[in-house]
Design a protein around this motif. Structure first.
Motif, PDB file in Angstrom:
ATOM      1  N   LEU A 181       0.825  -1.205   0.000  1.00  0.00           N
ATOM      2  CA  LEU A 181       0.000   0.000   0.000  1.00  0.00           C
ATOM      3  C   LEU A 181       0.861   1.257   0.000  1.00  0.00           C
ATOM      4  O   LEU A 181       0.510   2.266  -0.635  1.00  0.00           O
ATOM      5  N   ALA A 182       1.974   1.231   0.703  1.00  0.00           N
ATOM      6  CA  ALA A 182       2.840   2.413   0.750  1.00  0.00           C
ATOM      7  C   ALA A 182       3.500   2.689  -0.597  1.00  0.00           C
ATOM      8  O   ALA A 182       3.816   3.842  -0.913  1.00  0.00           O
ATOM      9  N   ARG A 183       3.708   1.634  -1.424  1.00  0.00           N
ATOM     10  CA  ARG A 183       4.351   1.818  -2.718  1.00  0.00           C
ATOM     11  C   ARG A 183       3.373   2.215  -3.818  1.00  0.00           C
ATOM     12  O   ARG A 183       3.788   2.436  -4.960  1.00  0.00           O
ATOM     13  N   LEU A 184       2.075   2.287  -3.523  1.00  0.00           N
ATOM     14  CA  LEU A 184       1.107   2.659  -4.559  1.00  0.00           C
ATOM     15  C   LEU A 184       1.339   4.073  -5.074  1.00  0.00           C
ATOM     16  O   LEU A 184       1.002   4.395  -6.211  1.00  0.00           O
ATOM     17  N   ARG A 185       1.889   4.957  -4.239  1.00  0.00           N
ATOM     18  CA  ARG A 185       2.117   6.337  -4.693  1.00  0.00           C
ATOM     19  C   ARG A 185       3.162   6.404  -5.792  1.00  0.00           C
ATOM     20  O   ARG A 185       3.251   7.412  -6.500  1.00  0.00           O
ATOM     21  N   ALA A 186       3.986   5.351  -5.934  1.00  0.00           N
ATOM     22  CA  ALA A 186       4.929   5.331  -7.050  1.00  0.00           C
ATOM     23  C   ALA A 186       4.204   5.148  -8.380  1.00  0.00           C
ATOM     24  O   ALA A 186       4.690   5.594  -9.422  1.00  0.00           O
ATOM     25  N   ASP A 187       3.040   4.466  -8.375  1.00  0.00           N
ATOM     26  CA  ASP A 187       2.240   4.300  -9.591  1.00  0.00           C
ATOM     27  C   ASP A 187       1.428   5.553  -9.912  1.00  0.00           C
ATOM     28  O   ASP A 187       1.238   5.883 -11.081  1.00  0.00           O
ATOM     29  N   ASP A 188       0.915   6.227  -8.862  1.00  0.00           N
ATOM     30  CA  ASP A 188       0.112   7.435  -9.064  1.00  0.00           C
ATOM     31  C   ASP A 188       0.308   8.312  -7.827  1.00  0.00           C
ATOM     32  O   ASP A 188       0.019   7.880  -6.710  1.00  0.00           O
ATOM     33  N   PRO A 189       0.812   9.539  -7.970  1.00  0.00           N
ATOM     34  CA  PRO A 189       1.039  10.398  -6.791  1.00  0.00           C
ATOM     35  C   PRO A 189      -0.219  10.652  -5.979  1.00  0.00           C
ATOM     36  O   PRO A 189      -0.128  10.962  -4.792  1.00  0.00           O
ATOM     37  N   ARG A 190      -1.397  10.505  -6.572  1.00  0.00           N
ATOM     38  CA  ARG A 190      -2.634  10.738  -5.827  1.00  0.00           C
ATOM     39  C   ARG A 190      -2.912   9.647  -4.810  1.00  0.00           C
ATOM     40  O   ARG A 190      -3.768   9.814  -3.940  1.00  0.00           O
TER      41      ARG A 190
END
Length: 298
Positions: A181-190
């Motif tokens: 979950l913490a790495r999801l911001r690498a796919d989309d900054p939102r």
């Protein structure tokens, strides 16, 4: 001497006392004996909260303990709609007037517990004191609402372990879900999630992984095809975790036993007949070398 005009119309008397401001709001206050709620000016005259958030906070503080204050329940009561009500609730949470958490009942059901504060809580510090009253006015202590007393008793703070206490070992499966979950911001900054949202969403990701889902497939399912007007990433991810959870991986069937291949043909060393055997030698009809028949022939 000036002449008086007895037929002139008398001047209408004002309903307000002398010295009242000629413009702006004029208060006509009636003292309430029952059915009232005490609200501080820090909320009623808040400089940052929207008018919807202020009104919603006032409504929640006026409700009895145990009343339903979910988004759907409030949307049924007011015409603003779920989106505006959800935004107002997040405003109240950000400014310390509201706290929402997911708890499990004694029957194992997850419910949302809402705690309303009539004085805002500041992160990492005590509640600020109210401003001093104007000169010439005697401050009147505000009665503590019954709903707040019950909520504070339910939401009693849990003592944190001291420096000497050892932290429990982290669950590898849960830690993998938290990292995903913490790495999801690498796919989309939102998809920059708060730590509280990550803790609440981690069990859903763990359920996917326990059912045999590949971590990369879970990441693409949560971060792909996001709406253009993404307002609450935690709500979108939570919905996808609940609605798209895959079925459990079926148990692989046991491999079917393979048929045994027949032994190759061999030529008997005694009678030179063909027979099947794993290695060269004599057939069943011929005695082994050095047996009774060979001794008699000698």
């Amino acid at each position: 001497m000036a002449l008086e005009h007895p037929s002139a119309r008398p001047r209408a008397a004002s309903r307000h006392r002398t010295g009242t401001a000629p413009s702006g709001v004029i208060h006509v206050n009636v003292r309430h004996a029952d059915q009232y709620t005490v609200v501080g000016n820090h909320l009623a005259q808040h400089r940052v909260l929207s008018l919807v958030a202020i009104g919603l906070a006032l409504h929640i503080q006026s409700l009895p303990a145990g009343a339903r204050v979910g988004i759907k329940a409030l949307a049924e009561r007011f015409p603003e709609g779920e989106v505006r009500i959800a935004t107002a609730l997040r405003e109240l949470e950000a400014h310390g007037y509201l706290e929402r958490s997911r708890v499990r009942t004694e029957h194992g059901r997850l419910v949302t517990r809402t705690v309303s504060y009539n004085r805002p809580r500041t992160p990492g510090g005590p509640v600020p004191d109210p401003p001093p009253p104007p000169p010439g006015r005697v401050p009147v202590p505000e009665p503590e609402p019954v709903a707040e007393a019950v909520a504070q008793a339910v939401a009693a703070p849990v003592a944190e372990p001291g420096p000497a206490a050892e932290a429990p070992p982290a669950d590898p499966a849960r830690q993998e879900a938290v990292d995903l979950l913490a790495r999801l911001r690498a796919d989309d900054p939102r998809l920059l999630l708060a730590e509280r949202d990550v803790r609440q969403l981690a069990p859903g990701v763990t359920a996917w992984l326990d059912r045999g889902a590949d971590p990369e497939a879970v990441r693409h399912a949560l971060s792909g095809n996001l709406p253009a007007d993404l307002r609450s990433p935690a709500a979108v991810i939570g919905y996808r975790l609940r609605a798209g959870i895959p079925p459990r991986m079926p148990t692989a069937p046991a491999p079917a036993p393979q048929a045994r291949r027949p032994d190759p043909f061999q030529t008997c060393d005694g009678c030179e007949r063909a027979f099947r055997a794993p290695a060269p030698g004599r057939c069943r009809d011929c005695p082994p070398p050095g047996g009774p028949t060979a001794a008699n022939a000698a």
